[in-house]
Design a protein around this motif. Sequence first.
Motif, PDB file in Angstrom:
ATOM      1  N   ALA A 167       0.830  -1.208   0.000  1.00  0.00           N
ATOM      2  CA  ALA A 167       0.000   0.000   0.000  1.00  0.00           C
ATOM      3  C   ALA A 167       0.863   1.255   0.000  1.00  0.00           C
ATOM      4  O   ALA A 167       0.582   2.222  -0.735  1.00  0.00           O
ATOM      5  N   HIS A 168       1.926   1.260   0.801  1.00  0.00           N
ATOM      6  CA  HIS A 168       2.830   2.413   0.834  1.00  0.00           C
ATOM      7  C   HIS A 168       3.541   2.586  -0.513  1.00  0.00           C
ATOM      8  O   HIS A 168       3.767   3.713  -0.968  1.00  0.00           O
ATOM      9  N   SER A 169       3.898   1.469  -1.132  1.00  0.00           N
ATOM     10  CA  SER A 169       4.575   1.523  -2.431  1.00  0.00           C
ATOM     11  C   SER A 169       3.670   2.138  -3.486  1.00  0.00           C
ATOM     12  O   SER A 169       4.100   2.947  -4.313  1.00  0.00           O
ATOM     13  N   ARG A 170       2.405   1.772  -3.450  1.00  0.00           N
ATOM     14  CA  ARG A 170       1.456   2.322  -4.429  1.00  0.00           C
ATOM     15  C   ARG A 170       1.202   3.796  -4.183  1.00  0.00           C
ATOM     16  O   ARG A 170       0.989   4.557  -5.127  1.00  0.00           O
ATOM     17  N   ALA A 171       1.243   4.196  -2.908  1.00  0.00           N
ATOM     18  CA  ALA A 171       1.086   5.619  -2.596  1.00  0.00           C
ATOM     19  C   ALA A 171       2.269   6.411  -3.140  1.00  0.00           C
ATOM     20  O   ALA A 171       2.102   7.515  -3.678  1.00  0.00           O
ATOM     21  N   LEU A 172       3.478   5.858  -3.015  1.00  0.00           N
ATOM     22  CA  LEU A 172       4.661   6.520  -3.570  1.00  0.00           C
ATOM     23  C   LEU A 172       4.573   6.584  -5.084  1.00  0.00           C
ATOM     24  O   LEU A 172       4.911   7.611  -5.695  1.00  0.00           O
ATOM     25  N   LEU A 173       4.106   5.507  -5.700  1.00  0.00           N
ATOM     26  CA  LEU A 173       3.951   5.478  -7.152  1.00  0.00           C
ATOM     27  C   LEU A 173       3.048   6.617  -7.614  1.00  0.00           C
ATOM     28  O   LEU A 173       3.364   7.332  -8.576  1.00  0.00           O
ATOM     29  N   ALA A 174       1.946   6.826  -6.903  1.00  0.00           N
ATOM     30  CA  ALA A 174       1.033   7.923  -7.246  1.00  0.00           C
ATOM     31  C   ALA A 174       1.690   9.268  -7.000  1.00  0.00           C
ATOM     32  O   ALA A 174       1.522  10.211  -7.784  1.00  0.00           O
ATOM     33  N   ARG A 175       2.452   9.370  -5.924  1.00  0.00           N
ATOM     34  CA  ARG A 175       3.084  10.642  -5.572  1.00  0.00           C
ATOM     35  C   ARG A 175       4.048  11.117  -6.649  1.00  0.00           C
ATOM     36  O   ARG A 175       4.118  12.313  -6.956  1.00  0.00           O
ATOM     37  N   VAL A 176       4.805  10.188  -7.228  1.00  0.00           N
ATOM     38  CA  VAL A 176       5.798  10.581  -8.230  1.00  0.00           C
ATOM     39  C   VAL A 176       5.233  10.547  -9.643  1.00  0.00           C
ATOM     40  O   VAL A 176       5.955  10.790 -10.613  1.00  0.00           O
ATOM     41  N   GLY A 177       3.940  10.240  -9.769  1.00  0.00           N
ATOM     42  CA  GLY A 177       3.312  10.226 -11.085  1.00  0.00           C
ATOM     43  C   GLY A 177       3.661   9.019 -11.924  1.00  0.00           C
ATOM     44  O   GLY A 177       3.551   9.069 -13.155  1.00  0.00           O
ATOM     45  N   GLY A 178       4.049   7.915 -11.282  1.00  0.00           N
ATOM     46  CA  GLY A 178       4.391   6.705 -12.018  1.00  0.00           C
ATOM     47  C   GLY A 178       3.152   6.029 -12.578  1.00  0.00           C
ATOM     48  O   GLY A 178       2.081   6.050 -11.963  1.00  0.00           O
ATOM     49  N   ASP A 190      16.704  18.202  -0.448  1.00  0.00           N
ATOM     50  CA  ASP A 190      15.665  19.195  -0.179  1.00  0.00           C
ATOM     51  C   ASP A 190      14.258  18.606  -0.239  1.00  0.00           C
ATOM     52  O   ASP A 190      13.268  19.328  -0.167  1.00  0.00           O
ATOM     53  N   GLY A 191      14.187  17.282  -0.387  1.00  0.00           N
ATOM     54  CA  GLY A 191      12.892  16.614  -0.400  1.00  0.00           C
ATOM     55  C   GLY A 191      12.289  16.433  -1.773  1.00  0.00           C
ATOM     56  O   GLY A 191      11.243  15.784  -1.907  1.00  0.00           O
ATOM     57  N   ARG A 192      12.908  16.997  -2.793  1.00  0.00           N
ATOM     58  CA  ARG A 192      12.378  16.832  -4.154  1.00  0.00           C
ATOM     59  C   ARG A 192      12.463  15.370  -4.576  1.00  0.00           C
ATOM     60  O   ARG A 192      13.470  14.713  -4.356  1.00  0.00           O
ATOM     61  N   MET A 193      11.399  14.904  -5.192  1.00  0.00           N
ATOM     62  CA  MET A 193      11.370  13.562  -5.763  1.00  0.00           C
ATOM     63  C   MET A 193      11.320  13.723  -7.279  1.00  0.00           C
ATOM     64  O   MET A 193      10.312  14.201  -7.824  1.00  0.00           O
ATOM     65  N   VAL A 194      12.387  13.376  -7.952  1.00  0.00           N
ATOM     66  CA  VAL A 194      12.491  13.588  -9.392  1.00  0.00           C
ATOM     67  C   VAL A 194      12.377  12.248 -10.110  1.00  0.00           C
ATOM     68  O   VAL A 194      13.255  11.396  -9.989  1.00  0.00           O
ATOM     69  N   PRO A 195      11.292  12.020 -10.850  1.00  0.00           N
ATOM     70  CA  PRO A 195      11.155  10.766 -11.595  1.00  0.00           C
ATOM     71  C   PRO A 195      12.269  10.622 -12.637  1.00  0.00           C
ATOM     72  O   PRO A 195      12.737  11.608 -13.203  1.00  0.00           O
ATOM     73  N   VAL A 196      12.678   9.394 -12.875  1.00  0.00           N
ATOM     74  CA  VAL A 196      13.698   9.085 -13.878  1.00  0.00           C
ATOM     75  C   VAL A 196      13.020   8.337 -15.011  1.00  0.00           C
ATOM     76  O   VAL A 196      12.338   7.330 -14.781  1.00  0.00           O
ATOM     77  N   GLU A 197      13.190   8.809 -16.226  1.00  0.00           N
ATOM     78  CA  GLU A 197      12.600   8.149 -17.390  1.00  0.00           C
ATOM     79  C   GLU A 197      13.433   6.914 -17.720  1.00  0.00           C
ATOM     80  O   GLU A 197      14.494   7.004 -18.343  1.00  0.00           O
ATOM     81  N   LEU A 198      12.945   5.773 -17.278  1.00  0.00           N
ATOM     82  CA  LEU A 198      13.714   4.531 -17.384  1.00  0.00           C
ATOM     83  C   LEU A 198      14.038   4.165 -18.828  1.00  0.00           C
ATOM     84  O   LEU A 198      15.118   3.661 -19.129  1.00  0.00           O
ATOM     85  N   GLY A 199      13.110   4.434 -19.730  1.00  0.00           N
ATOM     86  CA  GLY A 199      13.323   4.064 -21.120  1.00  0.00           C
ATOM     87  C   GLY A 199      14.552   4.706 -21.739  1.00  0.00           C
ATOM     88  O   GLY A 199      15.107   4.182 -22.713  1.00  0.00           O
TER      89      GLY A 199
END
Length: 238
Positions: A167-178, A190-199
């Motif tokens: 459940a926590h993992s899915r909440a993080l997924l939503a938070r970072v827009g995954g 500074d708390g920023r969560m920057v998604p990485v484009e894996l492709g």
Amino acid sequence: MATVSTPVLHYVHDPLCGWCYGAAPLLGAAQAVEGLAIVLHGGGMMSGANRQSVNDKLRRHVMAHDLRIAQATGQPFGQAYVDGLLRDAGAVFDSTPPTTAILAAQEIAGLGLDMLHLIQQAHYVLGQRVADAGVLAALAQQLGLDAGRFAESFGSLAGAATEQHIAHSRALLARVGGQGFPTLAIEHADGRMVPVELGNWLGRTEEWRDYLRRQLSTQAQVNAAHGAPVCGLDGCIV
């Protein structure tokens, strides 16, 4: 999440996700980057109501994806998986037990990512039933974990603890827009969560490692520029 002093690579994954297996070399390279922490978040892709028994429909679906994954990443899919596990009508694809095993390996010895990699090899190359407790116990021994301690940790983490982790993992997924698995994000001091484009990095392991090192270098420069908060001999400056 607690404040971090160096970048943390958050990895939202699933042990039965083919593209996560395709990304395994990138995570292995990240492990070798000194000073970078990696935090795993198992998302339960095939947990609960989504667990599936192996049948022809599932086989056709995953094989279409596996072909693309192999072409994009070079990751091997073993004969024991293609002609064995994917034709094993008695097998069940269930993400929950292997996720619990990963949590146990992390709790005991900080080897969660190593356990994930072994589970992926067991599934995609050796064609083993990685939802079976016996298979997971054997993989834990392969990692060098004490059998009794692993069984105890696995037992304590099974059930509610694993469900809460998912459940926590899915909440993080939503938070970072995954949009699904795998999803990577770098957390800065500074708390920023920057998604990485894996492709952008699949099949480019060396460039990926250099990118992560640049992230560490940039963070170190920021930390040095700000310095530690202190009061001087004449008092504190606000």
